[in-house]
Scaffold this active site. Structure first.
Site, short mmCIF file in Angstrom:
data_model
loop_
_atom_site.label_atom_id
_atom_site.label_comp_id
_atom_site.label_asym_id
_atom_site.label_seq_id
_atom_site.Cartn_x
_atom_site.Cartn_y
_atom_site.Cartn_z
N MET A 126 0.85 -1.19 0.00
CA MET A 126 0.00 0.00 0.00
C MET A 126 0.89 1.24 0.00
O MET A 126 0.74 2.14 -0.79
CB MET A 126 -0.84 0.06 1.29
CG MET A 126 -1.71 -1.12 1.56
SD MET A 126 -2.50 -0.94 3.19
CE MET A 126 -1.65 -2.17 4.10
N PRO A 129 6.46 6.12 -1.25
CA PRO A 129 7.35 7.12 -0.65
C PRO A 129 6.60 8.41 -0.25
O PRO A 129 6.92 9.02 0.76
CB PRO A 129 8.37 7.40 -1.76
CG PRO A 129 8.40 6.14 -2.55
CD PRO A 129 7.00 5.57 -2.51
N SER A 133 0.38 7.29 5.77
CA SER A 133 -0.85 7.46 6.56
C SER A 133 -2.02 7.88 5.68
O SER A 133 -3.15 7.43 5.88
CB SER A 133 -0.64 8.54 7.63
OG SER A 133 0.44 8.20 8.46
N GLU A 245 -5.27 -6.65 10.43
CA GLU A 245 -3.83 -6.35 10.47
C GLU A 245 -3.47 -5.71 11.81
O GLU A 245 -2.47 -6.06 12.43
CB GLU A 245 -3.46 -5.42 9.31
CG GLU A 245 -2.01 -4.94 9.40
CD GLU A 245 -1.45 -4.35 8.12
OE1 GLU A 245 -2.13 -4.41 7.07
OE2 GLU A 245 -0.32 -3.83 8.16
N GLY A 367 -0.51 1.30 10.43
CA GLY A 367 -1.17 2.55 10.86
C GLY A 367 -0.49 3.05 12.12
O GLY A 367 -0.35 2.28 13.08
N THR A 368 -0.08 4.31 12.12
CA THR A 368 0.68 4.84 13.26
C THR A 368 -0.22 5.06 14.48
O THR A 368 -1.45 5.09 14.37
CB THR A 368 1.33 6.19 12.90
OG1 THR A 368 0.28 7.14 12.67
CG2 THR A 368 2.21 6.10 11.65
#
Ligand SMILES: Cc1cc2nc3c(=O)[nH]c(=O)nc-3n(C[C@H](O)[C@H](O)[C@H](O)COP(=O)(O)OP(=O)(O)OC[C@H]3O[C@@H](n4cnc5c(N)ncnc54)[C@H](O)[C@@H]3O)c2cc1C
Length: 382
Positions: A126, A129, A133, A245, A367-368
């Protein structure tokens, strides 16, 4: 805390898998970390024993096993001291479910048996660079020409990316869609497809035997039957699969915290300073007690969440909470456990020393922590 969802058969399975890890993985872990990878053969061995995607339906080469078995595998993998083995868990419980949930029968027949046997290694691509997010901003495009999609773009940070034979790739099939996420689709892109190449195996601050790679697509022609599900539904599929996930990342973080603390308690009880075990000095006793409390809180919360997931309850809110809290907790645990090892906590031969680097990515992958808090805030109507 003993999970209510484990029955006798899960305990038997755990023992067999723990023996496998003790024999086939743990003795080689330090070497594989220094070699930056695990042998290809380990995938086949795991496949043979039913340790890859055990949940795949029997008609596609799996065992139709419940999620409890995946939970056992993740818990035991996190005791292997080998970060690379976590990549097999990413394949089994993060990537292959895309094919299971959204693939058609032909795609399932073609890919799932190889995913269960170890013949096929998968990755999900996904992140780019310029888009992590904010996934709707991806630029990799797939323009339909006749019976093919012509794919151009670049992906980064793909777990298993370098060793994979099959990539589940998020693309833009409609670059003008408004809102942009409605133009996203998912393609299954096989290794060897002309125009698909692999870049660097990225050198991380930890988890050295785990493959994290770059993927490039240059006029890569993908047959249109490799579209997963429907065109324009890619973002929806990502959001659906990201819940599992995040659960898996939280499970790995929790199991790692438990293992690192267990190793540290063992060490602190046997290492003497000023005539007493390190663990008996009051500051250290308090530190260990604080950590044991955090680990227990994480386990109770996580077990309830796994149970909800098994029962088909929507976990979006609570898995976002678990993902940020448990992955940050394991980072605290790894830091303090390293300190309790003194100078030995800086030596790579001690797993606890390596653990700080290994767990660092957990607050970002999937995901942060900040994105998790955004999701939670939205769901709380804040
Ligand atoms: C070891 C590892 C394995 C990975 N595996 C995969 C994989 O298999 N497949 C894949 O596709 N990706 C993978 N990733 C990528 C991972 O999902 C991304 O790194 C993550 O989503 C963050 O994206 P980014 O790195 O571009 O950071 P950015 O999106 O650039 O974020 C930078 C910082 O800004 C913060 N931020 C962003 N938006 C907001 C906001 N609205 N408010 C407040 N703060 C914000 C972030 O939390 C972060 O702290 C992996 C990453 C790592 C490190």
């Amino acid at each position: 805390m003993e999970a209510r969802f484990y029955q006798e058969e899960h305990h038997i399975f755990r023992k067999a898998f723990r023996d496998f890890i003790s024999k086939e993985v743990k003795p080689h872990a330090e070497k594989w970390e220094s070699e930056n990878g695990i042998p290809r053969d380990i995938w086949y061995k795991m496949g043979e024993q039913g340790y890859l995607c055990p949940w795949i339906d029997e008609i596609y080469g799996g065992y139709g096993a419940g999620f409890e078995y995946s939970a056992v595998i993740h818990e035991e993998q996190c005791r292997s001291e080998c970060s690379g083995i976590i990549g097999t868990g990413v394949h089994s419980d993060i990537v292959v479910p895309y094919i299971h949930h959204h693939g058609n029968q032909k795609q399932k027949e073609k890919y799932l048996p190889g995913c269960a046997s170890g013949e096929i290694i998968t990755c999900v691509a996904m992140t780019e660079p310029e888009a992590g997010s904010d996934l709707a901003k991806i630029r990799t495009k797939a323009i339909k020409e006749g019976n093919e999609y012509v794919v151009n773009g670049q992906k980064v940070f793909s777990t298993n990316g370098i060793n994979s034979n099959l990539a589940v790739v998020a693309v833009k099939t409609d670059t003008k869609a408004d809102p942009p996420h409605k133009g996203m689709s998912i393609l299954l892109i096989e290794e060897g497809t002309p125009g698909f190449s692999k870049g660097r195996s990225l050198h991380k601050t930890g988890a050295h035997s785990q493959d994290t790679g770059e993927l490039f697509f240059e006029d890569c022609r993908v047959p249109k039957e490799n579209l997963l599900g429907e065109e324009g539904k890619g973002f929806q599929y990502l959001m659906h699969n990201l819940q599992q996930e995040r659960l898996v990342v939280a499970m790995d973080a929790q199991a790692t915290a438990e293992y690192v603390l267990e190793k540290t308690i063992e060490y602190c009880k046997t290492r003497n300073v000023f005539g007493s075990p390190v663990s008996s000095l009051q500051h250290n006793t308090f530190k260990i007690v604080e950590m044991a409390t955090e680990v227990e809180i994480g386990r109770v919360f996580l077990n309830a969440l796994i149970e909800d997931f098994i029962n088909g309850i929507d976990i979006t809110l609570k898995v976002s909470m678990a993902k940020w809290w448990i992955t940050e907790m394991v980072n605290r645990i790894a830091y303090h456990c390293t300190q309790l090892h003194g100078g030995y906590g800086c030596m790579a031969e001690y797993y606890v020393a390596r653990s700080s680097g290994d767990v660092r990515s957990m607050t970002s992958a999937g995901g942060t922590s900040e994105i998790m808090k955004i999701v939670i805030g939205r769901m709380m109507g804040l």
